[in-house]
Scaffold this motif. Sequence first.
Motif, PDB file in Angstrom:
ATOM      1  N   UNK A  22       0.784  -1.117   0.067  1.00  0.00           N
ATOM      2  CA  UNK A  22       0.156  -0.070  -0.121  1.00  0.00           C
ATOM      3  C   UNK A  22       1.002   1.304   0.118  1.00  0.00           C
ATOM      4  N   UNK A  23       0.430   2.425  -0.408  1.00  0.00           N
ATOM      5  CA  UNK A  23       1.036   3.577  -0.450  1.00  0.00           C
ATOM      6  C   UNK A  23       0.061   4.760  -0.161  1.00  0.00           C
ATOM      7  N   UNK A  24       0.526   5.868   0.138  1.00  0.00           N
ATOM      8  CA  UNK A  24       0.073   7.165   0.270  1.00  0.00           C
ATOM      9  C   UNK A  24       0.948   8.257   0.003  1.00  0.00           C
ATOM     10  N   UNK A  25       0.471   9.086  -0.863  1.00  0.00           N
ATOM     11  CA  UNK A  25       1.493  10.189  -1.366  1.00  0.00           C
ATOM     12  C   UNK A  25       0.445  11.792  -1.292  1.00  0.00           C
ATOM     13  N   UNK A  26       1.448  12.647  -0.835  1.00  0.00           N
ATOM     14  CA  UNK A  26       0.776  13.811  -0.696  1.00  0.00           C
ATOM     15  C   UNK A  26       1.694  15.124  -1.210  1.00  0.00           C
ATOM     16  N   UNK A  27       1.279  15.786  -2.091  1.00  0.00           N
ATOM     17  CA  UNK A  27       2.049  17.327  -2.523  1.00  0.00           C
ATOM     18  C   UNK A  27       1.653  18.227  -1.711  1.00  0.00           C
ATOM     19  N   UNK A  79       5.141   4.125   2.007  1.00  0.00           N
ATOM     20  CA  UNK A  79       4.706   2.865   1.337  1.00  0.00           C
ATOM     21  C   UNK A  79       4.975   1.689   2.475  1.00  0.00           C
ATOM     22  N   UNK A  80       4.044   0.867   2.263  1.00  0.00           N
ATOM     23  CA  UNK A  80       4.032  -0.484   3.067  1.00  0.00           C
ATOM     24  C   UNK A  80       4.064  -1.714   2.347  1.00  0.00           C
ATOM     25  N   UNK A  81       5.501  -2.222   2.176  1.00  0.00           N
ATOM     26  CA  UNK A  81       5.461  -3.482   1.399  1.00  0.00           C
ATOM     27  C   UNK A  81       5.460  -4.587   2.231  1.00  0.00           C
ATOM     28  N   UNK A  82       4.922  -5.683   1.448  1.00  0.00           N
ATOM     29  CA  UNK A  82       4.749  -6.996   2.243  1.00  0.00           C
ATOM     30  C   UNK A  82       3.931  -6.852   3.489  1.00  0.00           C
ATOM     31  N   UNK A  83       2.467  -6.210   3.482  1.00  0.00           N
ATOM     32  CA  UNK A  83       1.901  -5.741   4.467  1.00  0.00           C
ATOM     33  C   UNK A  83       1.766  -7.042   5.581  1.00  0.00           C
ATOM     34  N   UNK A  97       7.838  -3.971   5.245  1.00  0.00           N
ATOM     35  CA  UNK A  97       8.904  -2.829   5.168  1.00  0.00           C
ATOM     36  C   UNK A  97       7.966  -1.380   5.099  1.00  0.00           C
ATOM     37  N   UNK A  98       8.331  -0.641   5.814  1.00  0.00           N
ATOM     38  CA  UNK A  98       7.891   0.727   5.737  1.00  0.00           C
ATOM     39  C   UNK A  98       8.731   1.613   5.020  1.00  0.00           C
TER      40      UNK A  98
END
Length: 739
Positions: free
Chosen positions: A686-691, A704-708, A730-731
Amino acid sequence: MKKKNIRILLSLILIAAHCPFLFTQSAMGRIEGIILDGSTDKPLENAFVKIQNTTLGNVTDKNGIFEFVSLPYGKYFLEVSFVGFKTYSYEIEVNKEITQGIIIHLYPVPIETSPIIVTGSHSNSKFDDMNELINVLKGKELERELGMTLASTLKNETGLSIRSMGPAPARPVIRGLGSDRVQITEDGIQTTDLSATSPDHAVSIEPFTIERIEVIRGPKVLLQNTTTIGGVVNILRDEIPESFQQKFSLSAGIYGETVNKGYLGSVVTKIPLGKFVFRGEISHRKTQDLNTPIGILKNSDIITDNYSVGASFFEDWGLIGVSVRQFETNYGVPGGFVGAHPNGVDIKMFKRQFNFKFKHNFHSEKIEGVEIQLSRDYYRHTEYERADLIGADFSIYNYRGSVNLFNNQFLFFDRGTSGVSFEFRDFNIGGFVFTAPTKSLKLSGYSYQSFSLGRFSIDGAFRISFDKLDPRRANPSSKTEFLINRKFWTYSLSVSALYGLTENFFVGGNISKSSRVPTIEELYSEGPHLAAYSYEIGNPNLKSENGIGSEIFSYYKNDKFFFMITVFRNDLWFYIIPRNTGKINSQTLLPIYQTVGESALLTGIESHLELELLKDLSLNSTLSYTFGELKNYNSPLPQIPPLKYFAELKYFADQLTLGLSTEVSASQTRIDFFEQATAGYAVFNSFIQYSLITDFAVHNFSLNCDNILNKEYRNHLSRVKIIMPEAGRNFRFTYRVYL
């Protein structure tokens, strides 16, 4: 009366002398183009387009389209700006009534391709549009996918997988093909390292400072490489600035991840001074050993320092520029294999590269310009069995250069590139490695051309190369029969055709003749390679690798939907591979790998989908599958990745983007002798992005959170799969600011 007539005549002569346009009508033209968001490829409404040094300006409509009418023929400089996006300068030649096909991408941050100087007749082809959609990482997407290495950054791209021997020595594989069949370049210049020759060697690239990544396939590959069935991964940094900018710019960033307690910091800046633009870059990365769901992968730490300085001088005719880059990394290769050291091997790598570029723009109807590039590299790679004992030592002095001529409309071609190149390499080897030090020379000539014929778009290219390799006696134990001077003449051809059934639906195909010269290691190796945990035996009598590649593809694209499917077949009648013989060298206890040439067949299918489900919700997915076989034995080709599917759901809300993705891999049981099978898996991310856009800066945040679910799984192309799985949960956090 007579005097009055004389005065009138003199007045008319003076007026005619100073205002000839009253008596001759100048040729007039019109410019039409479109402005797109470089991150989403959506049109930008109300972007401001100005012609520099004039009072002419225009704004784009809701479809991102702009136009200028009644322009005298000549050269113009467009300046495109939009709130929250980097201003873009674009040079164009108006030399016909209507100049169309201008596509300009703006980015909410200064992440963009090196600008291409174009004329009115030099527009993007359908192949360029297709490649932009499926084979390019840029903008926020690139920031989100940034990983520890170039390979991990690209792992979810269509048709790509990772060959690895720990986190640092990882390299991209395309359609089951690795080694130098996949060439890695930076700003079009081939990187100098040994990552293509052995699984324990890392790629000498820091991915965090990359502006854009292109995966090039098809005929354009022949501008860089003779292996048409592979590909070129081109890294764009604009290290030698190719566009003049009037304002100072700076980007700085930090990166951290939990799976290895790693962190990174970087700064990139561009400074204009008179007719010069200077660019500087610095970064530092440090990670500890990698955590997996079942334990720590020991000796997998990385420390990397990366520096670069470049400058360009601009004139109306073009530019001249230079740069220097230094890359240093220390990393570990895990132990635990047959014949391996219990604590693994430590590798220290150093590279210093000098580049020169000269670009002259002719702005003529037929010839766009000429470009000259020269590079000189020094590369050193040392493998330590322990702090006081060197197991292997490699050093390379590499000199390369090219001259490229860019044409516009020539004969029936719309545009193209033709050129010649050379590369001289002095490869020296020390320590307990018995491959002969070798000097090699490569000379090449090539041409790539594109043209349209009704609804057909056609790209074609050829490359002819001469290679000479001169090994020298390494030590008294070197076998005389291995020291054979070799010369190779090779040629490669590739043609792609695309036919538009409608404005949105296209079908096409490619056919190519591919060739490849054996590497120094494939020819002359004859001893242990401790960091790779193998005893390697080359074959100095190898022929060049040859084969025929073909593919059929189709894609459909509209504002809300894109789908592409490709079926490929690569038939290689001489495919060079190192095969595990199943034997163990009695002195070193290392498994023996013998380089051989076999008949091989690789077939497969790929698909790519982008679908706008709702106004703010989209679905992206890719599927890749390769089937490899040794034809003479009807047995599986070694090291072929299994079927892989990737899907990503994204939600957009102004400057916020949320995403959930899954990586699904089938098991791989079609394996060569002495190769280990791997089970299938599904991993969720999962991921979250903000500008945040302020008056002076753009701030981008990514989490990002990989391999939740902390899933235990193994990469089939990883040698460490025998002892440990891939990374656990992994965060990853990335922050970048652009001034």
